[in-house]
Design a protein around this motif. Structure first.
Motif, PDB file in Angstrom:
ATOM      1  N   GLU A  17       0.855  -1.446  -0.065  1.00 50.28           N
ATOM      2  CA  GLU A  17      -0.043   0.002  -0.032  1.00 50.28           C
ATOM      3  C   GLU A  17       0.756   1.337  -0.216  1.00 50.28           C
ATOM      4  O   GLU A  17       0.783   2.200  -0.642  1.00 50.28           O
ATOM      5  CB  GLU A  17      -0.801   0.231   1.155  1.00 50.28           C
ATOM      6  N   ALA A  18       1.957   1.247   0.818  1.00 49.32           N
ATOM      7  CA  ALA A  18       3.005   2.421   0.766  1.00 49.32           C
ATOM      8  C   ALA A  18       3.570   2.520  -0.422  1.00 49.32           C
ATOM      9  O   ALA A  18       3.705   3.745  -1.085  1.00 49.32           O
ATOM     10  CB  ALA A  18       4.006   2.268   1.789  1.00 49.32           C
ATOM     11  N   ALA A  19       3.917   1.505  -1.102  1.00 51.24           N
ATOM     12  CA  ALA A  19       4.663   1.750  -2.535  1.00 51.24           C
ATOM     13  C   ALA A  19       3.544   2.052  -3.405  1.00 51.24           C
ATOM     14  O   ALA A  19       4.055   3.107  -4.257  1.00 51.24           O
ATOM     15  CB  ALA A  19       5.322   0.426  -2.854  1.00 51.24           C
ATOM     16  N   LEU A  20       2.310   1.673  -3.264  1.00 45.55           N
ATOM     17  CA  LEU A  20       1.577   2.284  -4.438  1.00 45.55           C
ATOM     18  C   LEU A  20       1.205   3.799  -4.129  1.00 45.55           C
ATOM     19  O   LEU A  20       0.927   4.401  -5.033  1.00 45.55           O
ATOM     20  CB  LEU A  20       0.009   1.415  -4.195  1.00 45.55           C
ATOM     21  N   GLU A  21       1.015   4.028  -2.779  1.00 44.19           N
ATOM     22  CA  GLU A  21       0.936   5.640  -2.615  1.00 44.19           C
ATOM     23  C   GLU A  21       1.961   6.511  -2.945  1.00 44.19           C
ATOM     24  O   GLU A  21       1.795   7.642  -3.454  1.00 44.19           O
ATOM     25  CB  GLU A  21       0.733   5.705  -1.180  1.00 44.19           C
ATOM     26  N   GLU A  22       3.274   5.873  -2.932  1.00 47.38           N
ATOM     27  CA  GLU A  22       4.445   6.699  -3.295  1.00 47.38           C
ATOM     28  C   GLU A  22       4.232   6.748  -4.947  1.00 47.38           C
ATOM     29  O   GLU A  22       4.701   7.829  -5.281  1.00 47.38           O
ATOM     30  CB  GLU A  22       5.789   5.921  -2.921  1.00 47.38           C
ATOM     31  N   ALA A  23       3.982   5.683  -5.330  1.00 48.71           N
ATOM     32  CA  ALA A  23       4.012   5.728  -7.053  1.00 48.71           C
ATOM     33  C   ALA A  23       2.751   6.871  -7.616  1.00 48.71           C
ATOM     34  O   ALA A  23       3.267   7.510  -8.545  1.00 48.71           O
ATOM     35  CB  ALA A  23       3.569   4.390  -7.683  1.00 48.71           C
ATOM     36  N   ARG A  24       1.793   6.821  -6.790  1.00 46.98           N
ATOM     37  CA  ARG A  24       0.855   7.968  -7.149  1.00 46.98           C
ATOM     38  C   ARG A  24       1.187   9.436  -6.936  1.00 46.98           C
ATOM     39  O   ARG A  24       0.963  10.030  -7.630  1.00 46.98           O
ATOM     40  CB  ARG A  24      -0.546   7.432  -6.390  1.00 46.98           C
ATOM     41  N   LYS A  25       1.910   9.213  -5.979  1.00 48.47           N
ATOM     42  CA  LYS A  25       2.530  10.643  -5.487  1.00 48.47           C
ATOM     43  C   LYS A  25       3.688  11.081  -6.511  1.00 48.47           C
ATOM     44  O   LYS A  25       3.653  12.220  -6.914  1.00 48.47           O
ATOM     45  CB  LYS A  25       3.225  10.830  -4.050  1.00 48.47           C
ATOM     46  N   ALA A  26       4.391   9.892  -7.106  1.00 52.08           N
ATOM     47  CA  ALA A  26       5.520  10.262  -8.078  1.00 52.08           C
ATOM     48  C   ALA A  26       5.029  10.688  -9.364  1.00 52.08           C
ATOM     49  O   ALA A  26       5.348  11.649 -10.027  1.00 52.08           O
ATOM     50  CB  ALA A  26       6.509   9.323  -8.107  1.00 52.08           C
ATOM     51  N   GLU A  27       3.910  10.053  -9.753  1.00 48.33           N
ATOM     52  CA  GLU A  27       3.035  10.184 -10.806  1.00 48.33           C
ATOM     53  C   GLU A  27       2.535  11.685 -11.013  1.00 48.33           C
ATOM     54  O   GLU A  27       2.532  12.494 -11.906  1.00 48.33           O
ATOM     55  CB  GLU A  27       1.978   9.277 -11.216  1.00 48.33           C
ATOM     56  N   GLU A  28       1.925  12.044  -9.731  1.00 47.71           N
ATOM     57  CA  GLU A  28       1.370  13.460  -9.602  1.00 47.71           C
ATOM     58  C   GLU A  28       2.308  14.458  -9.698  1.00 47.71           C
ATOM     59  O   GLU A  28       2.247  15.638 -10.324  1.00 47.71           O
ATOM     60  CB  GLU A  28       0.519  13.601  -8.264  1.00 47.71           C
ATOM     61  N   TYR A  29       3.489  14.282  -8.927  1.00 45.94           N
ATOM     62  CA  TYR A  29       4.706  15.070  -9.114  1.00 45.94           C
ATOM     63  C   TYR A  29       5.276  15.294 -10.538  1.00 45.94           C
ATOM     64  O   TYR A  29       5.392  16.490 -10.962  1.00 45.94           O
ATOM     65  CB  TYR A  29       5.860  14.618  -8.343  1.00 45.94           C
ATOM     66  N   ALA A  33       5.266  18.951 -12.621  1.00 44.86           N
ATOM     67  CA  ALA A  33       6.282  19.283 -13.077  1.00 44.86           C
ATOM     68  C   ALA A  33       6.249  19.431 -14.482  1.00 44.86           C
ATOM     69  O   ALA A  33       6.678  20.586 -15.222  1.00 44.86           O
ATOM     70  CB  ALA A  33       7.457  18.444 -12.676  1.00 44.86           C
ATOM     71  N   ALA A  34       5.551  18.581 -15.320  1.00 44.27           N
ATOM     72  CA  ALA A  34       5.691  18.759 -16.717  1.00 44.27           C
ATOM     73  C   ALA A  34       4.525  19.899 -17.045  1.00 44.27           C
ATOM     74  O   ALA A  34       4.878  20.918 -18.004  1.00 44.27           O
ATOM     75  CB  ALA A  34       5.016  17.764 -17.327  1.00 44.27           C
ATOM     76  N   ALA A  35       3.616  20.029 -16.491  1.00 43.03           N
ATOM     77  CA  ALA A  35       2.725  21.244 -16.462  1.00 43.03           C
ATOM     78  C   ALA A  35       3.443  22.476 -16.199  1.00 43.03           C
ATOM     79  O   ALA A  35       3.195  23.553 -17.181  1.00 43.03           O
ATOM     80  CB  ALA A  35       1.628  21.201 -15.422  1.00 43.03           C
ATOM     81  N   ALA A  36       4.015  22.830 -15.069  1.00 47.12           N
ATOM     82  CA  ALA A  36       4.787  24.054 -14.849  1.00 47.12           C
ATOM     83  C   ALA A  36       5.884  24.103 -15.808  1.00 47.12           C
ATOM     84  O   ALA A  36       6.047  25.315 -16.127  1.00 47.12           O
ATOM     85  CB  ALA A  36       5.531  23.591 -13.382  1.00 47.12           C
ATOM     86  N   GLU A  37       6.479  23.147 -16.449  1.00 48.19           N
ATOM     87  CA  GLU A  37       7.380  23.548 -17.282  1.00 48.19           C
ATOM     88  C   GLU A  37       6.857  23.925 -18.743  1.00 48.19           C
ATOM     89  O   GLU A  37       7.478  24.916 -19.348  1.00 48.19           O
ATOM     90  CB  GLU A  37       8.390  22.253 -17.690  1.00 48.19           C
ATOM     91  N   ALA A  38       5.568  23.461 -19.132  1.00 50.63           N
ATOM     92  CA  ALA A  38       5.020  23.795 -20.067  1.00 50.63           C
ATOM     93  C   ALA A  38       4.607  25.408 -20.091  1.00 50.63           C
ATOM     94  O   ALA A  38       4.666  26.251 -20.998  1.00 50.63           O
ATOM     95  CB  ALA A  38       3.734  22.947 -20.483  1.00 50.63           C
ATOM     96  N   GLU A  39       4.273  25.538 -18.849  1.00 51.95           N
ATOM     97  CA  GLU A  39       3.641  27.041 -18.600  1.00 51.95           C
ATOM     98  C   GLU A  39       4.884  28.104 -18.649  1.00 51.95           C
ATOM     99  O   GLU A  39       4.611  29.211 -19.209  1.00 51.95           O
ATOM    100  CB  GLU A  39       3.225  27.092 -17.158  1.00 51.95           C
ATOM    101  N   LYS A  40       5.948  27.603 -18.221  1.00 56.49           N
ATOM    102  CA  LYS A  40       7.296  28.351 -18.066  1.00 56.49           C
ATOM    103  C   LYS A  40       7.501  28.553 -19.658  1.00 56.49           C
ATOM    104  O   LYS A  40       7.899  29.770 -20.056  1.00 56.49           O
ATOM    105  CB  LYS A  40       8.261  27.606 -17.415  1.00 56.49           C
ATOM    106  N   ARG A  41       7.569  27.522 -20.504  1.00 54.88           N
ATOM    107  CA  ARG A  41       8.125  27.591 -21.806  1.00 54.88           C
ATOM    108  C   ARG A  41       7.048  28.942 -22.473  1.00 54.88           C
ATOM    109  O   ARG A  41       7.323  29.546 -23.302  1.00 54.88           O
ATOM    110  CB  ARG A  41       8.034  26.365 -22.680  1.00 54.88           C
ATOM    111  N   ASP A  42       5.634  28.573 -22.125  1.00 55.60           N
ATOM    112  CA  ASP A  42       4.676  29.513 -22.985  1.00 55.60           C
ATOM    113  C   ASP A  42       5.089  30.968 -22.553  1.00 55.60           C
ATOM    114  O   ASP A  42       5.058  31.856 -23.141  1.00 55.60           O
ATOM    115  CB  ASP A  42       3.380  29.029 -22.482  1.00 55.60           C
ATOM    116  N   LEU A  43       5.065  31.166 -21.091  1.00 57.57           N
ATOM    117  CA  LEU A  43       5.881  32.492 -20.628  1.00 57.57           C
ATOM    118  C   LEU A  43       6.744  33.044 -21.201  1.00 57.57           C
ATOM    119  O   LEU A  43       6.862  34.044 -21.856  1.00 57.57           O
ATOM    120  CB  LEU A  43       5.675  32.348 -19.236  1.00 57.57           C
ATOM    121  N   ILE A  44       7.903  32.285 -21.432  1.00 62.80           N
ATOM    122  CA  ILE A  44       9.107  32.716 -22.053  1.00 62.80           C
ATOM    123  C   ILE A  44       8.777  33.098 -23.499  1.00 62.80           C
ATOM    124  O   ILE A  44       9.375  34.041 -24.117  1.00 62.80           O
ATOM    125  CB  ILE A  44      10.351  31.732 -22.049  1.00 62.80           C
TER     126      ILE A  44
END
Length: 150
Positions: A17-29, A33-44
């Motif tokens: 259960e802990a490993a599944l939760e960690e994997a879920r958190k990692a996927e969300e991160y 991060a990808a959304a933030a990077e895309a936003e930064k590229r658009d801003l630049i």
């Protein structure tokens, strides 16, 4: 009363259960991060292009910013902050205070410099572009300061 297996689950099950939760958190991160990077590229991308504002609009905006700072008793104000990638050399010439550093500016930072040269400099205002943070020890964002004090 619940049995011991319900009160104290099996350690193997808890680890799964802990490993599944960690994997879920990692996927969300990774997703965030990808959304933030895309936003930064658009801003630049947006900042690297002309603002589309008329000279009159730019002058009014500069006036508003300066007058607000004066009312607050300031003799300088940071009017803009931008990523070093908007300089053709990633801010190196600004950081080294090299002659001709203004030639490395693009987009809106260049427009600000041109506005200062044309309208503010002849009226006694000074401008400064300086690296204002050093993430990981390398130049990061650049601030634009307009000043009028002694």
């Amino acid at each position: 009363m619940p049995g011991i297996d319900e009160l104290i689950p099996n350690a193997l099950q808890i680890r799964k259960e802990a490993a599944l939760e960690e994997a879920r958190k990692a996927e969300e991160y990774v997703r965030l991060a990808a959304a933030a990077e895309a936003e930064k590229r658009d801003l630049i991308e947006r900042l690297s292009k002309p603002s589309g504002k008329s000279e009159e609009e730019k002058i009014k905006l500069a006036s508003t910013i300066i007058q607000r700072a004066v009312r607050n008793g300031l003799t300088e104000v940071q009017v803009y902050r931008f990523p070093n990638t908007l300089c053709t050399d990633k801010g190196r010439a600004i950081n080294q205070m090299e002659a001709g550093w203004e030639k490395t500016l693009t987009g809106i930072p260049k427009e600000i410099f041109e506005l200062w040269s044309e309208y503010l400099k002849p009226r006694g205002y000074r401008i400064g572009y300086q690296v204002i943070d050093f993430p990981g020890g390398v130049p990061g964002d650049i601030g634009v300061i307009i000043s009028w004090g002694d």
